[in-house]
Scaffold this motif. Structure first.
Motif, PDB file in Angstrom:
ATOM      1  N   GLY A  48     -11.987   8.233  31.617  1.00 49.63           N
ATOM      2  CA  GLY A  48     -13.431   7.899  31.672  1.00 49.63           C
ATOM      3  C   GLY A  48     -13.776   6.847  32.921  1.00 49.63           C
ATOM      4  N   GLU A 104     -10.025  19.397  25.535  1.00 49.88           N
ATOM      5  CA  GLU A 104     -10.052  18.609  26.954  1.00 49.88           C
ATOM      6  C   GLU A 104      -9.324  19.288  27.810  1.00 49.88           C
ATOM      7  OE1 GLU A 104      -9.754  14.533  26.891  1.00 49.88           O
ATOM      8  OE2 GLU A 104     -10.849  14.246  24.830  1.00 49.88           O
ATOM      9  N   TYR A 128       2.558  17.894  11.926  1.00 48.03           N
ATOM     10  CA  TYR A 128       1.726  17.168  10.888  1.00 48.03           C
ATOM     11  C   TYR A 128       1.125  18.135   9.758  1.00 48.03           C
ATOM     12  CZ  TYR A 128      -2.037  14.507   8.805  1.00 48.03           C
ATOM     13  OH  TYR A 128      -2.971  13.850   7.918  1.00 48.03           O
ATOM     14  N   GLN A 129       0.606  19.273  10.028  1.00 44.76           N
ATOM     15  CA  GLN A 129       0.212  20.232   9.203  1.00 44.76           C
ATOM     16  C   GLN A 129       1.231  20.730   8.442  1.00 44.76           C
ATOM     17  OE1 GLN A 129      -2.546  22.706  11.683  1.00 44.76           O
ATOM     18  NE2 GLN A 129      -4.065  22.022  10.288  1.00 44.76           N
ATOM     19  N   ASP A 165       1.064   4.110  -3.009  1.00 42.29           N
ATOM     20  CA  ASP A 165       0.722   5.480  -2.806  1.00 42.29           C
ATOM     21  C   ASP A 165       1.870   6.590  -3.263  1.00 42.29           C
ATOM     22  OD1 ASP A 165      -1.904   5.122  -1.958  1.00 42.29           O
ATOM     23  OD2 ASP A 165      -1.181   5.013   0.354  1.00 42.29           O
ATOM     24  N   PRO A 168       0.143  16.265  21.864  1.00 40.96           N
ATOM     25  CA  PRO A 168      -0.906  16.494  20.663  1.00 40.96           C
ATOM     26  C   PRO A 168      -0.755  17.791  19.945  1.00 40.96           C
ATOM     27  CG  PRO A 168      -1.833  15.184  22.233  1.00 40.96           C
ATOM     28  CD  PRO A 168      -0.457  15.835  23.081  1.00 40.96           C
ATOM     29  N   THR A 169      -0.739  18.647  20.741  1.00 38.56           N
ATOM     30  CA  THR A 169      -1.027  20.126  20.186  1.00 38.56           C
ATOM     31  C   THR A 169       0.355  20.328  19.091  1.00 38.56           C
ATOM     32  OG1 THR A 169      -1.802  21.088  22.084  1.00 38.56           O
ATOM     33  CG2 THR A 169      -1.004  22.504  20.340  1.00 38.56           C
ATOM     34  N   LYS A 181      -3.587   2.544   1.262  1.00 43.43           N
ATOM     35  CA  LYS A 181      -3.380   1.849   2.753  1.00 43.43           C
ATOM     36  C   LYS A 181      -4.674   1.367   3.053  1.00 43.43           C
ATOM     37  CE  LYS A 181       0.891   4.627   3.879  1.00 43.43           C
ATOM     38  NZ  LYS A 181       0.593   5.572   2.795  1.00 43.43           N
ATOM     39  N   TYR A 227      -7.409  17.402  21.998  1.00 47.12           N
ATOM     40  CA  TYR A 227      -6.454  17.297  22.949  1.00 47.12           C
ATOM     41  C   TYR A 227      -6.595  18.718  23.658  1.00 47.12           C
ATOM     42  CZ  TYR A 227      -2.266  17.418  25.674  1.00 47.12           C
ATOM     43  OH  TYR A 227      -0.982  17.685  26.843  1.00 47.12           O
ATOM     44  N   GLN A 228      -6.558  20.002  22.871  1.00 47.58           N
ATOM     45  CA  GLN A 228      -6.335  21.142  23.595  1.00 47.58           C
ATOM     46  C   GLN A 228      -7.857  21.381  24.017  1.00 47.58           C
ATOM     47  OE1 GLN A 228      -4.908  23.480  20.074  1.00 47.58           O
ATOM     48  NE2 GLN A 228      -3.466  24.312  21.873  1.00 47.58           N
ATOM     49  N   GLU A 268     -15.141  22.622  39.368  1.00 49.20           N
ATOM     50  CA  GLU A 268     -14.629  21.662  39.779  1.00 49.20           C
ATOM     51  C   GLU A 268     -15.297  20.218  39.715  1.00 49.20           C
ATOM     52  OE1 GLU A 268     -11.450  20.747  40.176  1.00 49.20           O
ATOM     53  OE2 GLU A 268     -11.825  18.902  40.709  1.00 49.20           O
ATOM     54  N   GLY A 284      -4.786  16.743  17.755  1.00 50.87           N
ATOM     55  CA  GLY A 284      -4.392  18.253  18.524  1.00 50.87           C
ATOM     56  C   GLY A 284      -5.708  19.173  19.016  1.00 50.87           C
ATOM     57  N   ARG A 291     -14.428  16.873  34.477  1.00 51.50           N
ATOM     58  CA  ARG A 291     -14.074  15.515  34.269  1.00 51.50           C
ATOM     59  C   ARG A 291     -14.531  14.910  32.946  1.00 51.50           C
ATOM     60  NH1 ARG A 291     -10.424  15.276  37.402  1.00 51.50           N
ATOM     61  NH2 ARG A 291     -10.267  13.090  36.806  1.00 51.50           N
ATOM     62  N   ILE A 292     -13.808  14.143  32.288  1.00 55.77           N
ATOM     63  CA  ILE A 292     -14.114  13.827  30.907  1.00 55.77           C
ATOM     64  C   ILE A 292     -14.435  12.374  30.869  1.00 55.77           C
ATOM     65  CG2 ILE A 292     -13.184  13.643  28.431  1.00 55.77           C
ATOM     66  CD1 ILE A 292     -13.153  16.644  29.604  1.00 55.77           C
ATOM     67  N   TYR A 293     -15.385  11.938  30.062  1.00 60.57           N
ATOM     68  CA  TYR A 293     -15.854  10.756  29.842  1.00 60.57           C
ATOM     69  C   TYR A 293     -15.968  10.762  28.214  1.00 60.57           C
ATOM     70  CZ  TYR A 293     -17.849  10.458  34.340  1.00 60.57           C
ATOM     71  OH  TYR A 293     -17.721  10.624  36.120  1.00 60.57           O
ATOM     72  N   ASP A 294     -15.027   9.745  27.502  1.00 60.90           N
ATOM     73  CA  ASP A 294     -15.186   9.768  26.312  1.00 60.90           C
ATOM     74  C   ASP A 294     -15.112   8.654  25.449  1.00 60.90           C
ATOM     75  OD1 ASP A 294     -12.612   8.626  26.670  1.00 60.90           O
ATOM     76  OD2 ASP A 294     -11.447  10.247  25.446  1.00 60.90           O
ATOM     77  N   ASP A 324      -7.512   5.560   0.242  1.00 58.11           N
ATOM     78  CA  ASP A 324      -6.258   5.327  -0.866  1.00 58.11           C
ATOM     79  C   ASP A 324      -5.787   3.738  -0.678  1.00 58.11           C
ATOM     80  OD1 ASP A 324      -5.105   4.928   1.764  1.00 58.11           O
ATOM     81  OD2 ASP A 324      -3.863   6.913   1.598  1.00 58.11           O
ATOM     82  N   ALA A 343       0.778  -1.233  -0.003  1.00 57.90           N
ATOM     83  CA  ALA A 343      -0.003  -0.003  -0.101  1.00 57.90           C
ATOM     84  C   ALA A 343       0.816   1.341   0.098  1.00 57.90           C
ATOM     85  CB  ALA A 343      -0.907  -0.079   1.153  1.00 57.90           C
ATOM     86  N   TYR A 390     -12.098   8.863  40.936  1.00 58.60           N
ATOM     87  CA  TYR A 390     -12.424  10.179  41.279  1.00 58.60           C
ATOM     88  C   TYR A 390     -13.783  10.065  42.184  1.00 58.60           C
ATOM     89  CZ  TYR A 390     -13.695  15.121  40.885  1.00 58.60           C
ATOM     90  OH  TYR A 390     -13.976  16.619  41.001  1.00 58.60           O
ATOM     91  N   GLU A 431      -6.721  11.629  13.136  1.00 54.44           N
ATOM     92  CA  GLU A 431      -5.769  12.383  12.081  1.00 54.44           C
ATOM     93  C   GLU A 431      -5.292  13.484  13.303  1.00 54.44           C
ATOM     94  OE1 GLU A 431      -5.193  15.754   9.372  1.00 54.44           O
ATOM     95  OE2 GLU A 431      -6.456  15.667  11.151  1.00 54.44           O
ATOM     96  N   PRO A 432      -3.854  13.731  12.963  1.00 50.36           N
ATOM     97  CA  PRO A 432      -3.292  14.484  13.784  1.00 50.36           C
ATOM     98  C   PRO A 432      -3.663  15.836  14.217  1.00 50.36           C
ATOM     99  CG  PRO A 432      -1.419  13.224  12.670  1.00 50.36           C
ATOM    100  CD  PRO A 432      -2.929  13.055  11.904  1.00 50.36           C
ATOM    101  N   THR A 433      -4.151  16.817  13.219  1.00 52.47           N
ATOM    102  CA  THR A 433      -4.747  17.875  13.377  1.00 52.47           C
ATOM    103  C   THR A 433      -5.803  17.970  14.266  1.00 52.47           C
ATOM    104  OG1 THR A 433      -4.185  18.430  11.005  1.00 52.47           O
ATOM    105  CG2 THR A 433      -5.580  19.977  12.158  1.00 52.47           C
ATOM    106  N   GLY A 484       0.119  17.887  16.075  1.00 54.17           N
ATOM    107  CA  GLY A 484      -1.087  18.290  15.174  1.00 54.17           C
ATOM    108  C   GLY A 484      -0.391  19.431  14.123  1.00 54.17           C
ATOM    109  N   GLU A 532     -12.437   8.126  36.631  1.00 48.25           N
ATOM    110  CA  GLU A 532     -13.662   8.722  37.061  1.00 48.25           C
ATOM    111  C   GLU A 532     -14.247   7.860  38.184  1.00 48.25           C
ATOM    112  OE1 GLU A 532     -13.810  11.752  36.575  1.00 48.25           O
ATOM    113  OE2 GLU A 532     -12.382  11.597  34.948  1.00 48.25           O
TER     114      GLU A 532
END
Lengths: 321, 321, 321, 321
Positions: free
Chosen positions: D88, B243, C240-241, A295, C233-234, B288, B240-241, B219, B237, B252-255, B286, A291, D269, B232-234, C237, D266
């Motif tokens: 999470g 979060e 990568y760009q 590419d 990550p920032t 890949k 991440y910012q 809090e 990024g 507190r993050i639940y993802d 593509d 792959a 937490y 995808e890295p962008t 990103g 969490e």
């Protein structure tokens, strides 16, 4: 037939076989080219694009460029895609050699055991290990069946000339006798270069980790893996266990002191630039391996099904009508 | 034209277009099939093989199996390969729904702010969020331009029937007014469902993270991402910012409370079993992305260049002589 | 005060400050040691254990060993844990230099644009780039505000002596004028060494990727990142760009031609061997960063809460009763 | 002593032991609490915060909150940190159950062999498998030594009531006899639930992969791993090999149909919120495992060395002066 030589093949009188010098993790590597009236067929076997190999001549890019431009140019180019998905270029063996020298220099003052392992077939690396062992005041000794076989053969064929007192032992008894001698005379005087870089359960280093040899590892002893784990889970599991065993005996691990023997993305890019082939045929991988190469070739203007052929062993591609 | 319907196309009188019901992250998804005298052409658009979707009917595998067996069978099958390289099967939306219910139940006793985000176009998920908000005693409210647009449209078209008092606000002013009301009446009474699941810099949740809205995070407040980061890295990024900003305000993050809308390996295996197509053409990726699909099809006996065609947009493949 | 020097501090007359020479990605790095009647306090700032740095002296391990053994030995040792979780040892700058030389040699025959980027503060690396540029027949030129500042300062302070004709330009106007000159006289004659190794949106290389400078990238031009992406990550990103933008203009990317400036696991092991400190205090990280260091120190017999102290800025640890 | 019960311990008359009901991958899990005049000592053993477990009662958060607020509150809280570094919350067993049902429903129409594996000790999961087997018209049968042992014991103790005709076989001979019967009567009528979810070389599923049992896998047969690979290279290597062997016989793999039995970030937490302990002591891990827990506790105001104690087995921490 040596690199650079040509010979006629078949009865037609217009088909020549040529060997072009390339660089790889083994010595004396070549890529075969078949010259036909329709153009050259370049068969790209495993190689690194190395301009400063430790043993032998640099890859003959000049000849590849000539082949790309002379006569009818290159009709078809098959290429090994093992590392086509890795960015940049594969470093020269001289980079691995510099890295290895750096590691050994850093443990020069250590007065306990140091053990190294690498691919037995990698004569340039074994040769560097032998040389650097002496630089840090240790006697190198090659241990393990395949270590003895490959290094012995390379020496008999004249590819390398180890100092006369470098021992090579493959049979269990002579290995054990050597280990006993090392333990008696002091581990700090020796650098055993052994088999087992992938953690193979029966290789010498793994046996040392299990305490099955007379060589006793002590807290702080250094084990140098001049190799990378081949990325496959069975392998990774074995290597992990080998390192665990060595670590339980106190060994400190230095790993990844290595460069690959396969072209990465920019090496492939340069080969396509040099050969300018009419047809490109990625090889030696499954589709996941092809792959990134496909590419890359597409970026250079090739098109699948037209002049870029993804196929598998046994298929026939008809390039000339 | 609805799922299940057929219509004649062209003038020949022997070409029919059919829509087969499938399941995806959006409502009312279909895959088009063109019936020709040479066999059916199945165009496999984005889908998940869902036997218990939250909104709408299950994927119509019975019809795909019939198409595979009736008349001349399937001449050609194009398929989206987005997740072809992931093992196993994509779970049903009902699994994501159960997961989401579990998360919301777990924070039922929390007496501060809870905020959720998901794909605005994912009506089934938004609908589950609205339902579970009420189960834990909170008033759901949809905020953000695309959240208002998609949910409003889905309701007007009759795909979903939100309770009459569920507010939807897209314009900045009305959103801010709503946030002020929430702050006045108590965050513990509301579940804002907002845009910003990928950390898009201008989306509502990111603005909340930057403190640009009247909604004040405290809090311990909970932020629920019912979505996965698009790898995808962008993107990564940005997410991440987002979060980080939310976390700096105490959230507190639940993802990852989500299932994909694309077939994985075993879904593709079952589609090939159902359709038994003569020719297979991977699409939407593509090389890949095609690679694992090609490997899968090869396991099932297809062969590159014969009945398995890797190509790209704009190329023409001639299947019938 | 230079590396190796000592000075009295305080009024008691029995407290000395000493600077021990170390090696890092910047020039002239030292680690401070405070000699007290209770023993030495070693403050381990950022360093690599480099026995063959490109500029300056090797790390002074002999002195660290002396400090560990003289007087009351080392009472307390604080150490930076940035790379404590990475196996093996950090290679010498001479390995990065060899790698860089290899990459530049490999593109020696390329007759288009070659651009390199690295840390502006990394004078040894910039110096190697300047040297190898000339080896492959190109004129090096340093571009970007911080590139001009650091290299200019290093030259004025006498740490490096660039050839007289190496231009350094920081202001936008003079940079653009230089790029115009390069385009007029032929890209194949120059090696611009620019800022932007992390893909910073306003750095020179990123601006080149966006086509905002007079330097025009062409298909096949080489861009050499003599740096590693800082793993966050920032950052990832942005980088990568930047690479995407460069790639869209045809650039080929060579990256990771770099060695870290921070000790890895075996460097820390050797420091503990040399200093034999009574108390160890990991620093410069959060708990996730301390963890591998604590595990390493524990292997060497230290015990949390007894002579291994995990703490955070602002806390006071009382070592002497 | 059951969950919820208390008993006096020691002779002082003022120390009580209490068992608080929690939820884990095994049935009947509790966390012990010792009530002392100085406050409660909560020993947080392995658990998931499950509000809708498949077997048994939800975790008793109400009691944990009471313990945190009654008398002198919680003096010390030890907690298992296995998954503390995962974002999470750990989903409920009911989510795994819904996922499992989804997978089995999706293969309902398959008329060949289907085999499932999971932790033998995970009675809730085994019970779900037994139930769903019947939903898709197959007779479940439990095979393998530990499968027989755990399920038999759970049934005798009254935790689960399998239908009378569910066979359980542990001895090699009876297993082989059962497999022969299945082959004779048709694989499509059975769902063998077997040992081997981690690819253990001697477990039943691995033996099936090696063709060492009378059960013959055919192209397209489904193997369901209701388990996750325990992330350790030896394990991963074994599991990989097991899947390879199964795949070479044509099996299709469905894996990761599972939820962990350990709290994630969490969950930890919320436990700290409920207990409000004076001192916190992370446990069951090395420093790398403690690290994310320490970072979490620090966010909640605890401070290393003051009220947050990182230690190891055998150390004594004196909390009361």
């Amino acid at each position: 037939m040596d690199a650079g030589a040509q010979m006629q093949i078949g009865d037609s009188g217009n088909v020549q076989l040529e060997f072009v010098n390339v660089t790889h993790s083994i010595i004396d590597a070549i890529n075969p080219v078949v010259h036909t009236p329709e153009g050259a067929i370049v068969y790209g076997l495993d190689k690194r694009m190395d301009h400063s190999p430790v043993i032998g001549d640099p890859i003959d890019m000049k000849r590849f460029r000539e082949i790309g431009r002379e006569g009818n140019g290159v009709l078809a180019y098959m290429e090994d895609c093992t590392n086509a998905g890795r960015k940049g270029r594969t470093p020269s063996e001289s980079v691995a050699r510099r890295h290895l020298k750096d590691v050994l220099t850093s443990v020069e003052d250590y007065d306990g055991g140091i053990v190294a392992t690498t691919f037995s077939s990698h004569i340039a690396r074994v040769s560097s290990l032998v040389e650097f062992a002496r630089d840090i005041g240790r006697q190198p000794v090659l241990l393990g069946r395949s270590m003895e076989k490959y290094s012995g053969t390379a020496e008999r064929l004249g590819f390398v000339d180890f100092p006369g007192d470098v021992g090579m032992y493959g049979h269990r008894k002579s290995v054990d006798r050597t280990f006993k001698r090392i333990m008696n005379e002091g581990k700090e005087n020796y650098l055993p270069i052994v088999t087992g870089h992938q953690g193979e359960p029966r290789a010498m280093l793994t046996r040392m980790g299990r305490g099955e040899t007379p060589y006793e590892l002590s807290e702080g002893d250094k084990v140098i893996f001049s190799a990378r784990v081949i990325p496959e889970p069975t392998n990774e599991g074995q290597r992990y266990q080998s390192e665990k065993l060595l670590g339980m005996q106190g060994a400190r691990i230095y790993d990844d002191i290595h460069v690959s023997g396969h072209l990465r993305e920019e090496g492939h890019y340069e080969m396509l630039d040099a050969l300018e082939p009419e047809h490109v045929i990625p090889a030696h991988q499954d589709m996941k391996g092809f792959a990134p190469y496909v590419d890359l070739a597409s970026e250079k203007g090739y098109q699948l099904g037209r002049d870029l052929h993804v196929t598998r062993n046994g298929n026939i591609i008809n390039l000339v009508e």
